[in-house]
Motif scaffolding. Structure first.
Motif, short mmCIF file in Angstrom:
data_model
loop_
_atom_site.label_atom_id
_atom_site.label_comp_id
_atom_site.label_asym_id
_atom_site.label_seq_id
_atom_site.Cartn_x
_atom_site.Cartn_y
_atom_site.Cartn_z
N TYR A 96 -22.53 -24.51 25.32
CA TYR A 96 -21.71 -23.90 26.35
C TYR A 96 -20.34 -23.57 25.78
N GLU A 119 -16.59 -25.20 29.85
CA GLU A 119 -16.04 -26.54 29.67
C GLU A 119 -14.79 -26.73 30.53
N ASP A 147 -25.47 -32.68 31.87
CA ASP A 147 -24.67 -31.78 31.03
C ASP A 147 -23.27 -31.59 31.61
N ILE A 206 -19.97 -32.44 29.58
CA ILE A 206 -18.97 -31.40 29.33
C ILE A 206 -17.59 -31.86 29.80
N TYR A 222 -14.48 -32.62 27.36
CA TYR A 222 -13.28 -31.77 27.48
C TYR A 222 -12.05 -32.63 27.75
#
Length: 241
Positions: free
Chosen positions: A181, A186, A219, A223, A227
């Motif tokens: 991604y 993110e 996910d 993420i 981040y």
């Protein structure tokens, strides 16, 4: 004391006692009236108490959406759909004096201009394509582009030099997996979770329903965590003790 004196004293005593007895009888009669009146009041109050107990039993045993199949709309004490729970402030509706308002203003430069020019006369039908157009007015529509996921594919190549060395390109530093991604997803995932307090299930639904992008809750969690960890590692963003 002579016999006559005794008889006279007894007569006076009898007369005095007779007056007292008469006064007591009158007082007793008054008490009987008071008791009779109070008895009527007690009877009335007893009937009122019975009525109140009956009403209270109805409210205590009233069916609602919690103890029966009745809909929530009939629950007792439920505010009406158009009934506000806020107390009235006494102020008029709308902006208050001294409040700096904001209105939707024209943009100085539009990103896209669509020209609407008549091609024929709406009366006689003659061709107007060669007739100069006169601008009349304009209107602007402020909108956002349709949110849709895009896929960017990175391909690396090599070249052979005349010296015999083969030079190969490298992938960008932020492209470190076969498929991943991007930074915008993110950042948006972290923003929705950290700033807007959206759970990962709703973030997953947002991506699926709005953008047509299937991202699992795991996910989304990975993420956001990754981040935020990267943001915390930037100098100056760590929490000061």
């Amino acid at each position: 004391m002579s016999k006559d004196d005794i008889i006279k004293a007894l007569a006076e005593l009898n007369e005095k006692q007779a007056g007292q007895i008469s006064a007591l009888l009158v007082h007793a009669g008054n008490l009987e009236l008071i008791i009779e009146k109070q008895a009527g009041q007690i009877s009335t109050l007893t009937l009122r108490v019975d009525d109140l107990e009956t009403e209270l039993s109805v409210y205590k045993n009233r069916k609602n959406s919690n103890n029966s199949h009745t809909p929530p709309s009939v629950d007792l004490g439920k505010p009406k759909r158009n009934q506000s729970l806020r107390e009235k402030s006494g102020k008029k509706a709308g902006g208050q004096p001294g409040h700096e308002g904001s209105t939707l203003a024209f943009w100085a430069a539009a990103d896209e201009i669509i020209i609407h020019v008549p091609q024929y006369c709406h009366r006689c039908g003659d061709d107007l394509t060669q007739v100069p157009a006169i601008a009349l007015s304009k209107r602007q529509v402020i909108d956002i582009p349709k949110p849709v996921a895009i896929c960017t594919e990175h391909q690396i190549f090599s070249k052979a030099c005349s010296c015999g060395h083969i030079t190969k390109c490298e992938f960008p530093i932020n492209v470190n997996a076969n498929i991943q991604y991007g930074c915008h997803i993110e950042a948006l995932t972290a923003y929705l979770n950290v700033r807007q307090y959206m759970p990962f299930g709703r973030i997953q639904e947002f991506y699926s329903k709005v953008m047509g992008l299937e991202i699992s809750q795991g996910d989304c969690r990975f993420i956001a965590t990754l981040y935020c960890k990267g943001f915390a590692d930037v100098p100056g963003n760590k929490k000061q003790d």
